[in-house]
Scaffold this motif. Structure first.
Motif, PDB file in Angstrom:
ATOM      1  N   ASN A 196       0.823  -1.210   0.000  1.00  0.00           N
ATOM      2  CA  ASN A 196       0.000   0.000   0.000  1.00  0.00           C
ATOM      3  C   ASN A 196       0.857   1.261   0.000  1.00  0.00           C
ATOM      4  O   ASN A 196       0.502   2.262  -0.635  1.00  0.00           O
ATOM      5  CB  ASN A 196      -0.946  -0.001   1.199  1.00  0.00           C
ATOM      6  N   LYS A 199       1.997   1.744  -3.595  1.00  0.00           N
ATOM      7  CA  LYS A 199       0.869   2.186  -4.423  1.00  0.00           C
ATOM      8  C   LYS A 199       0.578   3.661  -4.196  1.00  0.00           C
ATOM      9  O   LYS A 199       0.329   4.420  -5.154  1.00  0.00           O
ATOM     10  CB  LYS A 199      -0.370   1.342  -4.116  1.00  0.00           C
ATOM     11  N   GLU A 200       0.605   4.083  -2.951  1.00  0.00           N
ATOM     12  CA  GLU A 200       0.348   5.486  -2.634  1.00  0.00           C
ATOM     13  C   GLU A 200       1.442   6.379  -3.190  1.00  0.00           C
ATOM     14  O   GLU A 200       1.175   7.461  -3.722  1.00  0.00           O
ATOM     15  CB  GLU A 200       0.247   5.651  -1.111  1.00  0.00           C
ATOM     16  N   LYS A 201       2.665   5.909  -3.072  1.00  0.00           N
ATOM     17  CA  LYS A 201       3.797   6.668  -3.603  1.00  0.00           C
ATOM     18  C   LYS A 201       3.674   6.837  -5.114  1.00  0.00           C
ATOM     19  O   LYS A 201       3.970   7.908  -5.665  1.00  0.00           O
ATOM     20  CB  LYS A 201       5.100   5.945  -3.251  1.00  0.00           C
ATOM     21  N   GLN A 202       3.245   5.789  -5.803  1.00  0.00           N
ATOM     22  CA  GLN A 202       3.117   5.845  -7.257  1.00  0.00           C
ATOM     23  C   GLN A 202       1.960   6.753  -7.696  1.00  0.00           C
ATOM     24  O   GLN A 202       2.012   7.352  -8.767  1.00  0.00           O
ATOM     25  CB  GLN A 202       2.967   4.441  -7.839  1.00  0.00           C
ATOM     26  N   LYS A 203       0.947   6.865  -6.860  1.00  0.00           N
ATOM     27  CA  LYS A 203      -0.118   7.824  -7.162  1.00  0.00           C
ATOM     28  C   LYS A 203       0.421   9.252  -7.112  1.00  0.00           C
ATOM     29  O   LYS A 203       0.041  10.111  -7.919  1.00  0.00           O
ATOM     30  CB  LYS A 203      -1.268   7.669  -6.155  1.00  0.00           C
ATOM     31  N   GLN A 204       1.293   9.493  -6.142  1.00  0.00           N
ATOM     32  CA  GLN A 204       1.859  10.833  -5.975  1.00  0.00           C
ATOM     33  C   GLN A 204       2.906  11.145  -7.038  1.00  0.00           C
ATOM     34  O   GLN A 204       3.063  12.300  -7.441  1.00  0.00           O
ATOM     35  CB  GLN A 204       2.488  10.956  -4.580  1.00  0.00           C
ATOM     36  N   ARG A 205       3.601  10.107  -7.506  1.00  0.00           N
ATOM     37  CA  ARG A 205       4.655  10.290  -8.504  1.00  0.00           C
ATOM     38  C   ARG A 205       4.454   9.270  -9.630  1.00  0.00           C
ATOM     39  O   ARG A 205       5.000   8.172  -9.594  1.00  0.00           O
ATOM     40  CB  ARG A 205       6.044  10.109  -7.868  1.00  0.00           C
ATOM     41  N   PRO A 206       3.691   9.625 -10.637  1.00  0.00           N
ATOM     42  CA  PRO A 206       3.362   8.683 -11.719  1.00  0.00           C
ATOM     43  C   PRO A 206       4.579   8.137 -12.461  1.00  0.00           C
ATOM     44  O   PRO A 206       4.468   7.106 -13.128  1.00  0.00           O
ATOM     45  CB  PRO A 206       2.482   9.527 -12.650  1.00  0.00           C
ATOM     46  N   GLU A 209       7.397   3.142 -11.364  1.00  0.00           N
ATOM     47  CA  GLU A 209       6.818   1.857 -11.765  1.00  0.00           C
ATOM     48  C   GLU A 209       7.544   0.750 -11.007  1.00  0.00           C
ATOM     49  O   GLU A 209       8.329  -0.016 -11.553  1.00  0.00           O
ATOM     50  CB  GLU A 209       6.937   1.659 -13.279  1.00  0.00           C
ATOM     51  N   GLY A 214       0.640  -4.794 -10.262  1.00  0.00           N
ATOM     52  CA  GLY A 214       0.094  -4.339  -8.992  1.00  0.00           C
ATOM     53  C   GLY A 214       0.639  -5.037  -7.766  1.00  0.00           C
ATOM     54  O   GLY A 214       0.130  -4.843  -6.656  1.00  0.00           O
TER      55      GLY A 214
END
Length: 303
Positions: A196, A199-206, A209, A214
Motif C-alpha cells: 500500500n 501504491k500510494e507513492k506511485q499515485k503521488q509520482r506517476p 513503476e 500491482g
C-alpha cells in the motif's frame, strides 16, 4: 655507549615497523572486514569540512574495504584524501560531476591495492564499479530507484558480466543499494503495509513503476539467486533485518525495508564469519540507510 645502542635499536625497530606497514599485504590478513554504505546524497547530513563525522566513524570501524554509494560532490582527489583520513591508501570513484546533486556515483576504498578497475555506466542508471582486491572481485552498484523493469535489466547485465568474465567461478562480492526486494523477505513484506505504501507513492509520482501487475516483484534478486549468488546476511541471520529507514526522515516508505545487500559467489559461502546491519548513534542519524558489514575468512593468497 649503552644509550647509543638503545637509540640505534629504537631506530631499527621503528624502521622495521614502518616498512612492515608500507608493505602490508592482503595475504597477511586473517580476516577481512567489508562494509557497504549508502551515505545519502554525498554525506549531506555531515556538514563538517571534509566530512569529519564520517571519517571518525570509519576510523572506529577499521574496515579493510568500504563500498560507498551516493558519493555526490566527490572528485577523485577528494575521495583519496577522505579515504586516507581513515587509513585507506587506495580509493576509486566510478564517475565525477561535483556540481550535480543527482549524479549518485559509487566508490570503493581499501587498505590494499585496488586493481583491474572497470567503470561501467552504459545501460545502468547509476553505474557499476568493478575492481579486484587480492583475488576478490568486487562489483559495487546502486540500482535504478524508479522502474522495476530497468532494475531487472541492470541485474541481468551484472550477472552476464560475471558469467563471461575471465574468472566466472571466482570469489565475487556484489555490494550496494539494490533498490529491490529479496525473496527471503517475502513473508515479512506480506504481513506489512509495504504494498500500500508503494501504491500510494506511485499515485503521488506517476513516473514510478515499482510494482509488477500491482504486486511486489522479487525478480531482480531471484535472478541473482538463480545465478548461484548468495545473500550474505541470510547466511548468519534468518530473521528480517531492515536497512531503511533510519531515525532520519526518510521518504521512500513508512514500512521497514531491506534495500542494502552484500551477495557472494559460492566459493565464499563457507568463508563468511559474520554479517550484520550496523545500527549505532552515528548510523541512526547521518544517512537514510544503514550500512551492512561482512567479515570473511581471508584466503586471498590461495588460488
Amino acid at each position: 655507549m649503552i644509550k647509543r645502542k638503545l637509540k640505534l635499536a629504537a631506530i631499527i625497530s621503528s624502521f622495521i615497523l614502518s616498512t612492515s606497514t608500507v608493505f602490508a599485504s592482503i595475504d597477511d590478513v586473517k580476516d577481512l572486514k567489508i562494509i557497504s554504505y549508502n551515505v545519502y546524497n554525498g554525506m549531506k547530513l555531515d556538514e563538517t569540512d571534509g566530512k569529519q563525522k564520517f571519517i571518525e566513524w570509519a576510523k572506529a570501524q577499521d574496515a579493510d574495504i568500504i563500498a560507498w554509494q551516493e558519493m555526490n560532490f566527490f572528485t577523485r582527489e577528494k575521495l583519496e584524501k577522505f579515504a586516507a583520513s581513515y587509513g585507506h591508501k587506495y580509493a576509486v570513484l566510478l564517475k565525477e560531476k561535483p556540481d550535480d546533486a543527482a549524479f549518485f556515483p559509487v566508490a570503493i576504498t581499501s587498505k590494499y591495492p585496488i586493481v583491474n578497475v572497470d567503470k561501467v555506466v552504459d545501460n545502468l542508471w547509476h553505474g557499476a564499479l568493478y575492481a579486484d582486491i587480492g583475488n576478490y572481485h568486487f562489483v559495487i552498484t546502486h540500482m535504478n530507484p524508479f522502474w522495476t523493469e530497468k532494475r531487472i535489466d541492470e541485474m541481468n547485465l551484472i550477472i552476464d558480466s560475471i558469467k563471461y568474465s575471465r574468472d566466472p567461478n571466482g570469489k565475487w562480492i556484489i555490494a550496494g543499494d539494490l533498490n529491490s526486494f529479496s525473496p527471503a523477505d517475502k513473508e515479512t513484506y506480506d504481513k506489512s503495509n509495504l504494498l500500500n505504501d508503494i501504491k500510494e507513492k506511485q499515485k503521488q509520482r506517476p513516473i514510478l513503476e515499482n510494482l509488477v501487475n500491482g504486486q511486489l516483484s522479487y525478480t531482480v534478486q531471484q535472478n541473482l539467486l538463480d545465478a548461484g549468488f548468495i545473500d550474505a546476511l541470510k547466511i548468519t541471520n534468518k530473521e528480517f533485518i531492515a536497512t531503511a529507514p533510519t531515525k532520519v526522515f526518510y521518504d521512500q516508505a513508512s514500512t521497514p525495508l531491506r534495500y542494502d545487500y552484500i551477495y557472494v559467489s559460492p566459493p565464499l559461502k563457507n568463508d563468511v564469519i559474520e554479517v550484520k546491519v550496523l545500527k549505532d548513534d552515528f548510523t541512526d542519524n547521518y544517512s537514510d540507510h544503514y550500512p551492512v558489514q561482512m567479515i570473511i575468512k581471508n584466503k586471498s593468497s590461495q588460488p
